[in-house]
Design a protein around this motif. Structure first.
Motif, short mmCIF file in Angstrom:
data_model
loop_
_atom_site.label_atom_id
_atom_site.label_comp_id
_atom_site.label_asym_id
_atom_site.label_seq_id
_atom_site.Cartn_x
_atom_site.Cartn_y
_atom_site.Cartn_z
N SER A 145 -12.45 7.45 2.68
CA SER A 145 -11.77 8.13 1.59
C SER A 145 -12.70 9.04 0.80
O SER A 145 -12.27 9.67 -0.17
N ARG A 173 -7.20 3.31 12.23
CA ARG A 173 -6.36 3.97 13.23
C ARG A 173 -6.96 5.33 13.54
O ARG A 173 -7.36 6.07 12.64
N ARG A 174 -7.04 5.64 14.83
CA ARG A 174 -7.65 6.91 15.24
C ARG A 174 -6.77 8.09 14.86
O ARG A 174 -5.55 8.04 14.94
N THR A 175 -7.45 9.14 14.40
CA THR A 175 -6.78 10.41 14.10
C THR A 175 -7.41 11.49 14.97
O THR A 175 -8.25 11.21 15.82
N GLY A 176 -7.03 12.74 14.72
CA GLY A 176 -7.59 13.82 15.52
C GLY A 176 -9.06 14.05 15.27
O GLY A 176 -9.77 14.56 16.15
N THR A 177 -9.55 13.65 14.11
CA THR A 177 -10.95 13.91 13.76
C THR A 177 -11.79 12.66 13.62
O THR A 177 -13.01 12.76 13.47
N TYR A 233 -11.13 8.39 12.17
CA TYR A 233 -10.26 7.25 11.89
C TYR A 233 -9.71 7.38 10.48
O TYR A 233 -10.27 8.05 9.61
N GLU A 234 -8.60 6.66 10.24
CA GLU A 234 -8.09 6.47 8.89
C GLU A 234 -7.99 4.97 8.63
O GLU A 234 -7.81 4.18 9.55
N TRP A 235 -8.13 4.60 7.37
CA TRP A 235 -8.12 3.19 7.00
C TRP A 235 -6.68 2.67 6.95
O TRP A 235 -5.80 3.30 6.35
N VAL A 236 -6.45 1.52 7.59
CA VAL A 236 -5.15 0.86 7.52
C VAL A 236 -5.27 -0.38 6.64
O VAL A 236 -4.45 -0.63 5.78
#
Length: 342
Positions: free
Chosen positions: A186, A316-320, A322-325
């Motif tokens: 973040s 969770r994987r993103t295009g660039t 990860y994002e936090w779940v």
């Protein structure tokens, strides 16, 4: 052996239940609720209900123990701990250990305690070993008090003492590690440095929690008593650790904030851990016990942390990257998945 474990549901305690049970020892874990009991059972231990602050509950749980591990803490995992938070941790650590010592029967021949290496960090930031003078601060005062308590009790009660001062622990399920990962993704977690502009980096000694648990099991197996430092192979600056962690997550490199400013946000004790060096080695422990870390440096350890998070849905994987779940939708690991990889 019959091993009694206070703090059996903590980050280190969960792994100690696993490791001792895997070696064929009978493990009794102190728990306070049904969730804790289920956790101990799934890891191969026998739960016993009780509380280190309630001495009357300890005797039935500790009966017949050969080894007692005082791993109970109430370390605050929050942005800015209060004095009351630290006082609670002091009480759980010190009064709790005093109650364990007073309750131990004649079968107990060893007490083990996980202390922290930065209780002995040097004012000038230089490297130090087990012979160095301690310099406890507000956060480590209770660790020093328990070290003294056990050393004094050993001569009075006739049991041996094994004190392992651990490096700063990290692991996929450790609260501070999770805070770091979420903060890096973040962009809310800066590199905290010393000096006016925060450009002075502190060199820290780290340890993966899996390796910490195995250190205790191997110390007991080797009949090692006394005081040892247990850390990985390579001290690392806060800047390098946070930057490597961000890179594993595909997050931007964190910005810098001077420690004097960060104190207003997270408190003096949190800043002290990040800005006051504590470089040391496990040379003595490795010589006497033969222990070797499964994660020799923070690089291997961080790869394991991020890999576990990706597998269990914490990130969770993103295009660039990860994002936090986090906890809300992440799949919790079962007992086999949760077991440490060594």
């Amino acid at each position: 052996m019959r091993v009694f474990l206070a703090g059996a549901t903590g980050v280190l305690g969960r792994r100690l239940v696993d490791q001792f049970a895997d070696r064929g020892h009978e493990v009794v874990g102190l728990v306070r609720d049904d969730d804790g009991a289920a956790l101990v059972e799934t890891r191969g231990g026998t739960p016993q209900y009780g509380d280190v602050l309630d001495p009357e509950t300890l005797a039935p749980a500790m009966a017949g123990a050969d080894v007692v591990v005082a791993a109970q803490t109430a370390l605050p995992v929050k942005d800015k701990p209060t004095e009351a938070d630290w006082a609670r941790n002091d009480r759980v650590r010190v009064e709790g250990t005093r109650n364990l010592v007073a309750t131990a029967d004649d079968t107990v021949d060893r007490f083990c305690f996980p202390s922290v290496v930065w209780v002995a960090r040097q004012p000038d930031g230089s490297r130090f070993d087990e012979r160095a003078e301690r310099h406890p601060d507000r956060a480590t005062r209770s660790a020093a008090d328990v070290e003294d308590l056990l050393q004094d009790a050993a001569s009075e009660h006739g049991f041996d003492v094994t004190i392992l001062r651990l490096g700063f622990l990290y692991a996929p399920d450790a609260g501070h590690t999770r805070q770091m990962g979420e903060g890096l993704l973040s962009r809310d977690l800066p590199i905290v440095g010393g000096g006016l502009l925060g450009r002075r980096d502190a060199e820290l000694s780290l340890l993966h929690a899996d390796d910490a648990a195995r250190a205790f099991v191997e110390a007991i197996g080797a009949d090692a008593t006394g005081l040892y430092h247990v850390v990985d192979d390579e001290p690392v600056s806060v800047a390098d650790f946070f930057s490597a962690f961000a890179a594993e997550l595909g997050a931007p490199k964190p910005r810098r904030v001077p420690g004097w400013l960060a104190r207003f946000l997270v408190g003096r004790e949190q800043v002290n851990v990040l800005t006051k060096p504590f470089p040391t080695t496990a040379t003595l422990f490795r010589r006497d016990v033969g222990w070797e870390p499964s994660y020799p440096t923070y690089r291997e350890g961080l790869a394991q942390v991020v890999g576990r998070w990706a597998d269990d849905g914490t990130i969770r994987r993103t295009g660039t990257g990860y994002e936090w779940v986090g906890h809300e939708t992440a799949r919790q690991p079962n007992a086999a998945e949760a077991a440490p990889r060594t």
